[in-house]
Design a protein around this motif. Structure first.
Motif, mmCIF file in Angstrom:
data_model
loop_
_atom_site.group_PDB
_atom_site.id
_atom_site.type_symbol
_atom_site.label_atom_id
_atom_site.label_comp_id
_atom_site.label_asym_id
_atom_site.label_seq_id
_atom_site.Cartn_x
_atom_site.Cartn_y
_atom_site.Cartn_z
ATOM 1 N N GLY A 4 0.961 -1.095 0.130
ATOM 2 C CA GLY A 4 -0.141 -0.134 -0.065
ATOM 3 C C GLY A 4 0.889 1.166 0.098
ATOM 4 N N VAL A 5 1.757 1.072 0.905
ATOM 5 C CA VAL A 5 2.634 2.404 1.061
ATOM 6 C C VAL A 5 3.473 2.720 -0.320
ATOM 7 C CG1 VAL A 5 4.757 3.450 2.185
ATOM 8 C CG2 VAL A 5 2.763 2.515 3.502
ATOM 9 N N ALA A 6 3.970 1.629 -0.794
ATOM 10 C CA ALA A 6 4.913 1.753 -2.044
ATOM 11 C C ALA A 6 3.867 2.306 -3.104
ATOM 12 C CB ALA A 6 5.560 0.462 -2.361
ATOM 13 N N ALA A 7 2.897 1.587 -3.274
ATOM 14 C CA ALA A 7 1.993 2.042 -4.204
ATOM 15 C C ALA A 7 1.514 3.670 -4.101
ATOM 16 C CB ALA A 7 0.692 1.245 -4.301
ATOM 17 N N VAL A 8 1.391 4.090 -3.042
ATOM 18 C CA VAL A 8 1.070 5.480 -2.905
ATOM 19 C C VAL A 8 2.171 6.413 -3.462
ATOM 20 C CG1 VAL A 8 0.612 7.247 -1.216
ATOM 21 C CG2 VAL A 8 -0.732 5.267 -1.226
ATOM 22 N N ILE A 9 3.327 6.093 -2.928
ATOM 23 C CA ILE A 9 4.701 6.693 -3.164
ATOM 24 C C ILE A 9 4.803 6.629 -4.883
ATOM 25 C CG2 ILE A 9 7.067 6.876 -3.164
ATOM 26 C CD1 ILE A 9 6.588 6.312 0.196
ATOM 27 N N ILE A 10 4.889 5.495 -5.317
ATOM 28 C CA ILE A 10 5.072 5.223 -6.636
ATOM 29 C C ILE A 10 4.101 6.204 -7.489
ATOM 30 C CG2 ILE A 10 5.094 3.628 -8.592
ATOM 31 C CD1 ILE A 10 6.280 1.546 -6.736
ATOM 32 N N ILE A 11 2.964 6.090 -7.148
ATOM 33 C CA ILE A 11 1.919 6.798 -7.746
ATOM 34 C C ILE A 11 2.022 8.214 -7.817
ATOM 35 C CG2 ILE A 11 -0.558 7.184 -8.175
ATOM 36 C CD1 ILE A 11 -0.931 4.275 -7.627
ATOM 37 N N VAL A 12 2.176 8.751 -6.768
ATOM 38 C CA VAL A 12 2.386 10.274 -6.380
ATOM 39 C C VAL A 12 3.551 10.615 -7.028
ATOM 40 C CG1 VAL A 12 2.360 11.998 -4.807
ATOM 41 C CG2 VAL A 12 1.069 10.358 -4.609
ATOM 42 N N SER A 13 4.744 10.045 -6.841
ATOM 43 C CA SER A 13 5.976 10.457 -7.422
ATOM 44 C C SER A 13 6.130 10.245 -9.066
ATOM 45 C CB SER A 13 7.139 9.545 -6.735
ATOM 46 O OG SER A 13 7.409 9.890 -5.575
ATOM 47 N N LEU A 14 5.361 9.340 -9.442
ATOM 48 C CA LEU A 14 5.465 9.277 -11.024
ATOM 49 C C LEU A 14 4.701 10.496 -11.502
ATOM 50 C CD1 LEU A 14 5.440 5.861 -12.324
ATOM 51 C CD2 LEU A 14 7.134 7.489 -12.332
ATOM 52 N N MET A 15 3.418 10.526 -10.985
ATOM 53 C CA MET A 15 2.415 11.679 -11.516
ATOM 54 C C MET A 15 3.057 13.051 -11.130
ATOM 55 S SD MET A 15 0.324 10.014 -12.874
ATOM 56 C CE MET A 15 -1.432 10.931 -13.174
ATOM 57 N N SER A 16 4.123 13.356 -10.001
ATOM 58 C CA SER A 16 4.530 14.551 -9.985
ATOM 59 C C SER A 16 5.577 14.663 -10.890
ATOM 60 C CB SER A 16 4.862 14.935 -8.564
ATOM 61 O OG SER A 16 5.964 14.266 -8.219
ATOM 62 N N SER A 17 6.353 13.819 -11.235
ATOM 63 C CA SER A 17 7.497 13.650 -12.199
ATOM 64 C C SER A 17 6.960 13.947 -13.610
ATOM 65 C CB SER A 17 8.137 12.366 -12.258
ATOM 66 O OG SER A 17 8.609 11.981 -11.140
ATOM 67 N N LEU A 18 5.774 13.356 -13.821
ATOM 68 C CA LEU A 18 5.068 13.443 -15.113
ATOM 69 C C LEU A 18 4.517 14.815 -15.272
ATOM 70 C CD1 LEU A 18 4.370 12.037 -17.798
ATOM 71 C CD2 LEU A 18 2.060 11.548 -16.447
ATOM 72 N N THR A 19 4.124 15.420 -14.218
ATOM 73 C CA THR A 19 3.368 16.892 -14.424
ATOM 74 C C THR A 19 4.635 17.902 -14.643
ATOM 75 O OG1 THR A 19 2.026 16.326 -12.567
ATOM 76 C CG2 THR A 19 2.148 18.678 -12.967
ATOM 77 N N ASN A 20 5.849 17.983 -14.000
ATOM 78 C CA ASN A 20 7.007 18.448 -14.027
ATOM 79 C C ASN A 20 7.598 18.584 -15.429
ATOM 80 O OD1 ASN A 20 6.573 19.395 -11.358
ATOM 81 N ND2 ASN A 20 8.529 18.015 -10.733
ATOM 82 N N TYR A 21 7.341 17.280 -16.085
ATOM 83 C CA TYR A 21 8.026 17.010 -17.409
ATOM 84 C C TYR A 21 7.072 17.691 -18.311
ATOM 85 C CZ TYR A 21 9.182 14.711 -21.709
ATOM 86 O OH TYR A 21 9.639 14.705 -22.630
ATOM 87 N N VAL A 22 5.880 17.709 -18.224
ATOM 88 C CA VAL A 22 5.179 18.207 -19.195
ATOM 89 C C VAL A 22 5.068 19.715 -19.163
ATOM 90 C CG1 VAL A 22 2.725 18.337 -19.501
ATOM 91 C CG2 VAL A 22 3.287 16.188 -19.451
#
Lengths: 228, 390
Positions: free
Chosen positions: B31-49
C-alpha cells in the motif's frame, strides 16, 4: 494479613443463582501457612480468586495487608496483585517465548523496577529456588519440577507479603511434588505467609493450618500448633 | 513498563512468528509503496509536461480565427501594427499558416505540415538554430523560396548530411535550406523536430489559404493576461463577436494539464489507498488472532500485576511496530520503484516528499487505528477466564 469478613460470591444466571461462596470469614496472620482444602465445586477456587484479587466478592469485605481491596477497580487490583501477592499456579503459567529470567522479572517489570536492579532481584530469587544456572533457558527446555521452581522464583522475586499457591503439586509426579512441598515449607520457616489451595488431603496433612470448604462455607479450621 | 521495553517486547513477539509478521507487513508495504510510486510518478510527469510546455514558449498565445464567411479577416499587417503599438504588452506576432506538404529530395519524400511564418517566429517559439540562419524580413518581403527545417527532416531527407544550401522540393516547388533548428525531441517525427518553416507569403501562394492562425508572444510572463485582453478587444472590434476567434495561452494549457493530471493522481491515489486500507485490515486481523492465541499469556501478565493499560499498550505498540516497519520498507520500495519506473518511461524523476510523509503517517495511523480494537479486547479480558483458557 488476610482478613475475609462475610464474603459472598453469587453468580446469577437468569433465574437461577449459584452461591459459590456463601458467607465466608477467614483470618490469616502474618507468617502463617494455610491450606484451603475442598473438592471441585466446593468454592475453593472462587475463594482463591478473591484472595488473589483476581475477582471481587458480591458482598463482604476483604482486607489484605491492612487495605480494603473488596471495592477496588481493575487497575487498583492489578497494583495490589503486583505488589502484595505472589502466585504459584498448578500449570506453572510461564510465558513460553520468554526465557527463565525474563519470566521471573515480569512482576518487577510491571512494578517499574529499573532494568539492572530487576535482573539482580530475579537472579536472587532463582538462586533461592536453586536454578540460577538455568536463567537463560526457555521454560520448555526445563522439566516440570524445574518449571514450578521458576514460577516460585517469580512469586518470590518481588518479595510480596503473601504467596498464593493454587494446586502447586497438581501437575507434578509425587516425587517432585514432594520436593516442591518441602520447599514451600522451607519458605514458611523463613517467615513467608503462604496460602495453598488443594483438593489433596495427603498434602493438607503436612500443613500447619487446614481450612476446609464445602458448598461455599467453611466446615472446619484446624491448627497443628506443634509444627508451627 | 516503559516504552522502550514495550518496543523490545513487540519486536520479540514479531520475531517469534516471522513469516506471519512479514505477510502482515506485506499489505502495508504494498500500500505505502503504491501510494509513493503513483504520487512520485505523477508529479514527475507533471513537472516534465510543464517544462516541455515552457520550452515551447511560456509566453505564447495562439490566436485562431474562424472568420466570418471569409468576407472579413485580419491581415498580417494589422496584427503587426498591433504589436508595434503595444511594445510593453506584446513581444512579437507571427502568422502561422499550416500547409499540407510533401517535402522531397531525390526519391525520398516526407509528408508533413509546412508552416508559413514571418521573421519573428523563432523568437516567439524560443527556438534556436543549430546551423545556418533563420528567415529574414527580405525572405518574407520577396516571397523567397528559402526554408528552415527541423532535424527530423535532416535525418530523413539528407541522411544526416549538411543540408545547408541544398535544394528541397515542397509540393513540387524548389526551396533552398538556409537554416536548421536545434534538436529538441531526439529528431523524432513527433514534436518540434518535424518542422518545415517557410515565409508565410510564399506559403499563401502554395497553399492558397487564408491566414487563420497567429502565434503571439507576450512581452513578459507577467503581461500574458494583458496581451490576452488586448488581443480580445482588438479582435472583437474586427468581428463583433467572440464566436469567430479563439485565444489560447500556454499558461491556460498548463493549468488545464495540471488539473487533468491532478484528477488522475487523485483517482490513482484513491486506488492505492484502498490497498493501504486492506493492509490495515490485515493488521487488525492478525492482531485479533494474536490476542486470541495469547489469551493465556494475557491472563498470566494480568495475574502478575499488568494493568489494562499495560496490556493495551503492549498490543498497540506491537501493531504500530508492525505497520511502522512495513511503512519504512514500503517507502524504500516506493522510492526505488518510482525512480526505476521514471527511468523506464524516460522522464526525469521528482521525489514527492509529502507523499512519503503522508504514506508513513497513514501506516502509523493504521497501526494505532486497526490495532486499537484488538488491543482493547486484550486489555479487557477477565484474568480468571484468560488464565483458564487452553
Amino acid at each position: 494479613m488476610i482478613r475475609l469478613t462475610d464474603i459472598y460470591k453469587i453468580y446469577s444466571d437468569g433465574d437461577s443463582e449459584i452461591r459459590a461462596l456463601d458467607g465466608i470469614s477467614l483470618h490469616v496472620e502474618k507468617g502463617e501457612f494455610v491450606a484451603i482444602v475442598g473438592s471441585s465445586g466446593s468454592g475453593k477456587s472462587t475463594c482463591m480468586n478473591i484472595i488473589g484479587c483476581l475477582d471481587v466478592p458480591t458482598s463482604g469485605t476483604y482486607q489484605l495487608d491492612g487495605i480494603d481491596v473488596s471495592t477496588m477497580h481493575e487497575k487498583e487490583l492489578a497494583h495490589v496483585r503486583n505488589q502484595r501477592l505472589g502466585f504459584v499456579f498448578q500449570q506453572y503459567n510461564l510465558i513460553p517465548k520468554l526465557n527463565v529470567i525474563e519470566n521471573v522479572e515480569l512482576p518487577l517489570l510491571y512494578r517499574g523496577v529499573p532494568s539492572a536492579e530487576r535482573r539482580k532481584m530475579a537472579l536472587e530469587a532463582l538462586d533461592r529456588v536453586g536454578i540460577a544456572d538455568r536463567a537463560k533457558k526457555l521454560p520448555t527446555q526445563l522439566s516440570g519440577g524445574q518449571q514450578q521452581r521458576v514460577s516460585i522464583a517469580r512469586a518470590l522475586a518481588g518479595q510480596p507479603p503473601v504467596i498464593l499457591a493454587d494446586e502447586p503439586t497438581g501437575a507434578l509426579d509425587s516425587k517432585t511434588g514432594r520436593e516442591v512441598l518441602e520447599f514451600m515449607k522451607q519458605l514458611h520457616r523463613e517467615g513467608n505467609t503462604i496460602v495453598l489451595i488443594t483438593h489433596d488431603n495427603s498434602i493438607a496433612e503436612e500443613i500447619p493450618r487446614v481450612v476446609r470448604i464445602h458448598d461455599g462455607i467453611i466446615t472446619s479450621d484446624t491448627r497443628k500448633e506443634a509444627e508451627a | 513498563m516503559n516504552l522502550q521495553q514495550s518496543f523490545r517486547l513487540a519486536l520479540k513477539s514479531l520475531g517469534a512468528s516471522k513469516l506471519r509478521s512479514f505477510l502482515t507487513m506485506l499489505g502495508i508495504i504494498i500500500g505505502v509503496a503504491a501510494v509513493i510510486i503513483i504520487v512520485s510518478l505523477m508529479s514527475s510527469l507533471t513537472n516534465y509536461v510543464i517544462s516541455t510546455f515552457e520550452d515551447m514558449g511560456a509566453n505564447l498565445i495562439t490566436v485562431s480565427i474562424s472568420g466570418r464567411g471569409g468576407n472579413r479577416s485580419v491581415s498580417p499587417e494589422e496584427m503587426q501594427e498591433l504589436a508595434l503599438d503595444n511594445p510593453d504588452i506584446i513581444g512579437y506576432i507571427s502568422p502561422s499558416l499550416s500547409v499540407p506538404a510533401t517535402a522531397k529530395v531525390g526519391n525520398t519524400n516526407v509528408t508533413l505540415q509546412a508552416t508559413g511564418v514571418n521573421e519573428y517566429y523563432d523568437e516567439i517559439k524560443q527556438q534556436t538554430l543549430q546551423a545556418g540562419r533563420s528567415l529574414f524580413f527580405t525572405d518574407i518581403n520577396e516571397r523567397s523560396k528559402n526554408c528552415v527545417i527541423g532535424t527530423y527532416l535532416v535525418k530523413e531527407l539528407f541522411d544526416g548530411q549538411n543540408p545547408l544550401e541544398q535544394t528541397l522540393s515542397v509540393n513540387g516547388v524548389a526551396f533552398t535550406v538556409v537554416g536548421v533548428l536545434e534538436e529538441t525531441a531526439n529528431s523524432s517525427s513527433f514534436g518540434s523536430d518535424n518542422a518545415l518553416l517557410i515565409p508565410y507569403t510564399t506559403a499563401k501562394q502554395i497553399g492558397r489559404g487564408n491566414i487563420s492562425t497567429y502565434s503571439v508572444s507576450a512581452a513578459t510572463k507577467d503581461t500574458i493576461d494583458a496581451a490576452n485582453d488586448l488581443l480580445e478587444r482588438f479582435l472583437l472590434g474586427k468581428f463583433d463577436s467572440d464566436d469567430y476567434f479563439t485565444l489560447i495561452d500556454q499558461a491556460a494549457i498548463i493549468e488545464e494539464l495540471n488539473k487533468l493530471i491532478g484528477m488522475m493522481t487523485t483517482m490513482l491515489v484513491g486506488i492505492a489507498a484502498v490497498s493501504l486500507l486492506v493492509g490495515g485490515i490485515g493488521v487488525m486481523n492478525i492482531m485479533l488472532v494474536s490476542v486470541t492465541e495469547r489469551t493465556r499469556e494475557i491472563g498470566i501478565r494480568k495475574s502478575l500485576g499488568a494493568t489494562p493499560w499495560d496490556i493495551l499498550g503492549q498490543f498497540l505498540v506491537e501493531a504500530c511496530v508492525t505497520s511502522g516497519i512495513g511503512g519504512i520498507i514500503g517507502i524504500g520500495l516506493g522510492i526505488g520503484g518510482a525512480s526505476i519506473a521514471a527511468n523506464l518511461i524516460g522522464i526525469p524523476f521528482t521525489l514527492s516528499v509529502p507523499s512519503i510523509l503522508v504514506a508513513f503517517s497513514v501506516s502509523a495511523a493504521i497501526g494505532i487505528g486497526f490495532g486499537y480494537f484488538p488491543a482493547r479486547k486484550a486489555s479487557r479480558l477477565n484474568p480468571i477466564d484468560a488464565l483458564r483458557y487452553e
